[in-house]
Design a protein around this motif. Sequence first.
Motif, PDB file in Angstrom:
ATOM      1  N   ASP A   1     -11.450  -4.081   7.078  1.00 54.06           N
ATOM      2  CA  ASP A   1     -10.793  -5.395   7.203  1.00 54.06           C
ATOM      3  C   ASP A   1     -10.664  -5.789   8.672  1.00 54.06           C
TER       4      ASP A   1
ATOM      5  N   ASP B   1       0.843  -1.205   0.000  1.00 51.58           N
ATOM      6  CA  ASP B   1       0.000   0.000   0.000  1.00 51.58           C
ATOM      7  C   ASP B   1       0.874   1.248   0.000  1.00 51.58           C
TER       8      ASP B   1
ATOM      9  N   GLY C   1      -7.890  -0.052   6.071  1.00 49.81           N
ATOM     10  CA  GLY C   1      -7.965  -1.321   6.797  1.00 49.81           C
ATOM     11  C   GLY C   1      -9.031  -1.371   7.873  1.00 49.81           C
TER      12      GLY C   1
HETATM   13  O1  LIG Z   1      -9.495   0.062   4.002  1.00 50.44           O
HETATM   14  P1  LIG Z   1     -10.261  -1.203   3.686  1.00 50.44           P
HETATM   15  O2  LIG Z   1     -11.313  -0.967   2.654  1.00 50.44           O
HETATM   16  O3  LIG Z   1     -10.779  -1.921   4.873  1.00 50.44           O
HETATM   17  O4  LIG Z   1      -9.232  -2.231   2.995  1.00 50.44           O
HETATM   18  C1  LIG Z   1      -8.158  -1.812   2.174  1.00 50.44           C
HETATM   19  C2  LIG Z   1      -8.419  -2.193   0.751  1.00 50.44           C
HETATM   20  O5  LIG Z   1      -9.586  -1.546   0.323  1.00 50.44           O
HETATM   21  C3  LIG Z   1      -7.271  -1.767  -0.129  1.00 50.44           C
HETATM   22  O6  LIG Z   1      -7.478  -2.212  -1.437  1.00 50.44           O
HETATM   23  C4  LIG Z   1      -5.961  -2.356   0.359  1.00 50.44           C
HETATM   24  O7  LIG Z   1      -4.922  -1.845  -0.438  1.00 50.44           O
HETATM   25  C5  LIG Z   1      -5.739  -2.002   1.812  1.00 50.44           C
HETATM   26  O8  LIG Z   1      -4.566  -2.599   2.280  1.00 50.44           O
HETATM   27  C6  LIG Z   1      -6.886  -2.463   2.659  1.00 50.44           C
HETATM   28  O9  LIG Z   1      -7.010  -3.857   2.617  1.00 50.44           O
END
Ligand SMILES: O=P([O-])([O-])O[C@@H]1[C@@H](O)[C@H](O)[C@@H](O)[C@H](O)[C@@H]1O
Length: 384
Positions: free
Chosen positions: A245, A27, A242
């Motif tokens: 997530d 990222d 994240g």
């Molecule tokens: O912020 P979030 O939507 O929970 O999740 C994010 C993803 O949308 C993004 O593609 C990835 O690069 C980040 O590391 C993270 O996983």
Amino acid sequence: MVTTAAAAHKTRQQQNRVLIVGNYCHDVLIQNDTVKAESLGGAASFISNVLNGMSISCNLVSKVGEDFKYPVNYSPVVIPTSKTTVFHAYFDLGIHGNGHQDRVLRRVCACDSIRPSDLPDTRSNFGMAVGVGGEILPATLERMIESCDAVFVDIQALIRIFDSVDGTVKLVKLEETGFYSLLPRIVVLKASSEEAAFMDVEEVRKWCCVVVTNGKDGCKVYWKDGELGISPFLANQEDPTGAGDSFLGGFAAGLVQGLAVPDAALLGNLFGSLTVEQIGLPKFDSRLLQRVKDEVQRRKMQCLRCERSDNELKFLKPVGHEQFHASLGAAKITPPCSIQDRQWNPPSSPKKTEQIAIPHYTAQAKSLVNSVYEEPIQTVEGKP
Ligand SMILES: O=P([O-])([O-])O[C@@H]1[C@@H](O)[C@H](O)[C@@H](O)[C@H](O)[C@@H]1O
Ligand SMILES: Nc1ncnc2c1ncn2[C@@H]1O[C@H](COP(=O)(O)OP(=O)(O)O)[C@@H](O)[C@H]1O
């Protein structure tokens, strides 16, 4: 020679697992044309970070290129002919502004897809389909459904498409994807409020539990004939990356440990709120984690005592839900230990995880949310 008891133990160990499927990525966080931070990314990394923090063992399937530059607890498959997935996240409208709506994501490199044959042969209790760059194929999700007792899906793995010129992430309607027919066979579908606009929640909630996260306002859980809002935790947001997530990691951690859905969603909100307070992949304070684990244990014991077998009462918050929220909130705000005491699970030496009893969900996967409830909640108009 492996004894029968040892073999049985090994089988139990192999079965009591959470299987996380999704590519790690690099990222790059950009603001006003300046790189503000670079970090390990991908939903798989945020989710395994939460599960490890809660001492829950998991297995992870992820693909990267030889350029992958972060040490991790779970080794990915290295594809010599491919590069690691890279996302550029632009926060030009202000990182402290309106959460993810301010973020423009570009996938500037995409590693290989994860195919059914990349998944382990062993069964798992929980499967988590958490791709970020389109790496999960319909056939892969189907294979997960066949080999896991209950599958949780992040909608971002299903509805993202990528601009052919600059890789900007766009969303398509869930019903237009090859995943739509699989929805009745999954247990939980998680979406952010922005992503939820790309599905018909009223339709999808008939088939599986839908959880819509809403930034600082917490989340809402929808089921066939009910819905409930789950309170957030206060946070000083530094970086929203994240949050969704980590929410899913905390939610899964709660369910894995036998919490009722509303309580598990609180744990999701807690980890989402902890994540936005740090830039990139968060490092959780070890004493905070211990306090959270203690609260979860206490809550489990409390719910065991008041458990009822009345499956009619669905979607009701368990007795003491608000108190559980307050206890987790207190665990969060208790002053953190000094920086030197902070424990970052060194990725090269995975933390020993304890084996936990995971309920068997094969037959009861769909009654996952029929746990102990008491307080009535708002029901959908026209439904019982
Ligand atoms: O912020 P979030 O939507 O929970 O999740 C994010 C993803 O949308 C993004 O593609 C990835 O690069 C980040 O590391 C993270 O996983
Ligand atoms: N500013 C915030 N304050 C407190 N909690 C937050 C904040 N932002 C996110 N969260 C928590 O993280 C969860 C996921 O965040 P959200 O922004 O909705 O997801 P996504 O990262 O997928 O867009 C929320 O449901 C909430 O519990």
